[in-house]
Design a protein around this motif. Structure first.
Motif, mmCIF file in Angstrom:
data_model
loop_
_atom_site.group_PDB
_atom_site.id
_atom_site.type_symbol
_atom_site.label_atom_id
_atom_site.label_comp_id
_atom_site.label_asym_id
_atom_site.label_seq_id
_atom_site.Cartn_x
_atom_site.Cartn_y
_atom_site.Cartn_z
ATOM 1 N N LEU A 99 -1.909 3.578 -1.806
ATOM 2 C CA LEU A 99 -3.271 3.001 -1.453
ATOM 3 C C LEU A 99 -3.686 3.307 0.128
ATOM 4 C CD1 LEU A 99 -3.278 -0.606 -3.230
ATOM 5 C CD2 LEU A 99 -4.665 1.349 -3.820
ATOM 6 N N CYS A 134 0.844 -1.171 0.119
ATOM 7 C CA CYS A 134 -0.028 0.039 -0.096
ATOM 8 C C CYS A 134 0.749 1.118 0.149
ATOM 9 C CB CYS A 134 -0.912 -0.107 1.104
ATOM 10 S SG CYS A 134 -2.266 -1.278 1.099
ATOM 11 N N VAL A 141 -5.443 3.379 3.412
ATOM 12 C CA VAL A 141 -5.816 1.932 4.559
ATOM 13 C C VAL A 141 -6.627 2.471 5.578
ATOM 14 C CG1 VAL A 141 -4.646 0.159 5.931
ATOM 15 C CG2 VAL A 141 -3.648 0.711 3.633
#
Length: 497
Positions: A102, A97, A104
């Motif tokens: 990304l 990630c 989280v």
């Protein structure tokens, strides 16, 4: 609280709320999605290679309950839930990630009440529920070493086999996880005797945003080797790192427990009784709770029966000791004196486990009962005791002056530590009512020396009010720590700060 049916209800609830634009992004249009990467099929393939397909959830029905909080007040639209079993797997997830940018959202039992445990937009949900191993319970030292996904009630049951108890007791104990308890610095019902999570945590294991593992699993009560880094993650709500393991100091399980359930006619009588309890019950006093008549009416609507006559206020007072006859005599003398003084007009006490369980249900299931019938604006604040119940009265008056006359307002909470749970009930969500409550209530609380967040954290719903009661320099240091530990801002964004 009864959270156990929540996941079964999640699918229907998310579909209902989504169809009516009850997603968080629609309820709070001022919050904009960050510049994070959108999840792709390629990302899913990477996660499946790491965890296996069975631990990468993508079906909308499976995702539903992970996307919405228990109060049904905030709802994200994440497309994936990852379910690691080890710290190493969490580390690998975060490395991916971090590299792919990304966002989280770490998630434990999802019992939080400020929107801290669910995505705001489409963050990748990392559920710790399969990280549930109890590695060791040392009956000599009282130390419990466990994974972050262990459910609080299970930990307490296992500790009981060694003559110990978890120092924390919550209404959500059957669902909440120890990692979430630490991440929110939970207090609970017995803080007056045993303290919060911060007071009972010896060691911690954390995975940082870049996947680095900080192992601070200390087992010693005395360890002053450098900075106490674990303190930074207590109450950080998953914004600085993902808690994966803990060492908790557990006290001996009491050999005798007694509980009194009392009826009173005024808040002044509540304070008088609390002072008397501290004086007469002294070292055995473990809990001192208060609820008002509206709270009692609410739990009666779900079938619970009050054992005493109707009153304006009620108190639950519990003691933990080692000598049952001595402790029961102390409780008997306390109740008799409280009634002789006129502060308590009706009451009962017991040391029978089944009776005490039923009495505790009257306190622990208030939030569940309130949400059963109405939409709840729920506030967790702490106040000096002279202003404790004044918050309910002042809120009622304020909202009436704003034209909101057909709503119910109630208060209950931990009189022993000044933590009030204030509830405003309405038939449905109203942006106008929310605007009338906030930030007025937070400003009112701060002006009286209180805290706008007593034990549930800031989460999503209180994040923009962190400057109330915290100076700009303090908030600046918090922001600096966030930047240091999570330079790209992928960990639980839109929360706390």
């Amino acid at each position: 609280m009864n959270y156990k049916n929540f996941h079964q209800l999640g699918t229907r609830l998310v579909r209902l709320y989504s169809s009516n634009k009850f997603l968080t992004k629609d309820l709070y249009p001022d919050v904009k999605r960050g510049d994070f990467t959108k999840l792709t099929s390629g990302h899913l393939q990477i996660f499946e290679r790491l965890l296996g397909k069975e631990r990468v959830l993508t079906d909308k029905d499976d995702l539903a309950s992970y996307n919405m909080d228990w109060l049904k007040m905030v709802c994200g639209y994440s497309e994936v839930v990852l379910k690691p079993k080890t710290t190493e797997e969490v580390s690998e997830i975060m490395k991916i990630c971090f590299k792919e940018h990304l966002a989280v959202c770490p998630q434990g039992g999802n019992t939080g009440l400020v929107g801290g445990s669910v995505p705001v937009f489409d963050e990748v949900i990392v559920s710790l529920s399969l990280m549930n191993k109890i590695h060791n319970i040392d009956e000599t030292t009282g130390m419990v070493t466990c994974d972050a996904g262990c459910v609080l009630e299970r930990l307490d049951n296992e500790a009981a086999k060694k003559g110990l108890m978890m120092p924390l007791d919550l209404g959500a104990k059957g669902t909440c996880q120890i990692g979430g308890n630490i991440a929110t610095c939970a207090g609970g019902l017995r803080l007056i005797r045993y303290g919060s999570m911060a007071a009972n945590l010896l060691g911690l294991e954390v995975v940082l945003a870049n996947g680095e593992v900080l192992s601070m699993m200390n087992h010693m009560k005395k360890d002053n080797t450098g900075y106490h880094l674990k303190q930074l993650f207590i109450g950080s709500e998953g914004t600085l790192g993902i808690i994966t393991g803990a060492v908790v100091q557990c006290p001996p399980r009491p050999k005798s427990v007694t509980l009194a359930f009392l009826g009173l006619q005024s808040y002044e009588d509540v304070l008088k009784t609390y002072r008397l309890a501290k004086s007469l019950l002294s070292e055995t006093l473990s809990s001192c709770e208060m609820m008002d008549s509206r709270s009692m009416e609410s739990v009666e609507r779900i079938g619970l029966a009050c054992p005493i006559n109707k009153n304006k206020f009620y108190m639950v007072i519990e003691t933990h000791g080692s000598n049952s006859s001595h402790d029961e005599e102390k409780m008997s003398n306390f109740v008799a004196e409280a009634m002789d003084d006129g502060a308590v007009v009706d009451g009962t006490y017991s040391s029978q486990p089944s009776t005490m369980h039923n009495l505790w249900q009257l306190r622990e299931r208030i939030t569940e009962s309130l949400t059963r019938f109405n939409y709840i604006y729920k506030y967790d604040i702490s106040l000096p005791l002279e202003h404790f119940y004044e918050a309910v009265i002042a809120t009622r008056k304020h909202l009436e002056e704003k034209g909101f006359k057909d709503i119910q307002i109630s208060g209950f909470g931990h009189i022993g530590d000044g933590n009030l749970h204030l509830n405003v009930e309405d038939k449905a969500f109203s942006r106008e009512l929310l605007g009338a409550i906030e930030p007025w209530l937070f400003e009112w609380t701060t002006e009286r020396g209180g805290s706008i967040s007593a034990e549930h954290g800031m989460g999503f719903k209180k994040r923009k009010f962190i400057g109330l009661g915290k100076s700009p320099s303090v908030v600046g240091v918090m922001a600096g720590l966030k930047k240091q530990f999570d330079p790209t801002g992928i960990l639980n964004p839109y929360k706390v700060i």
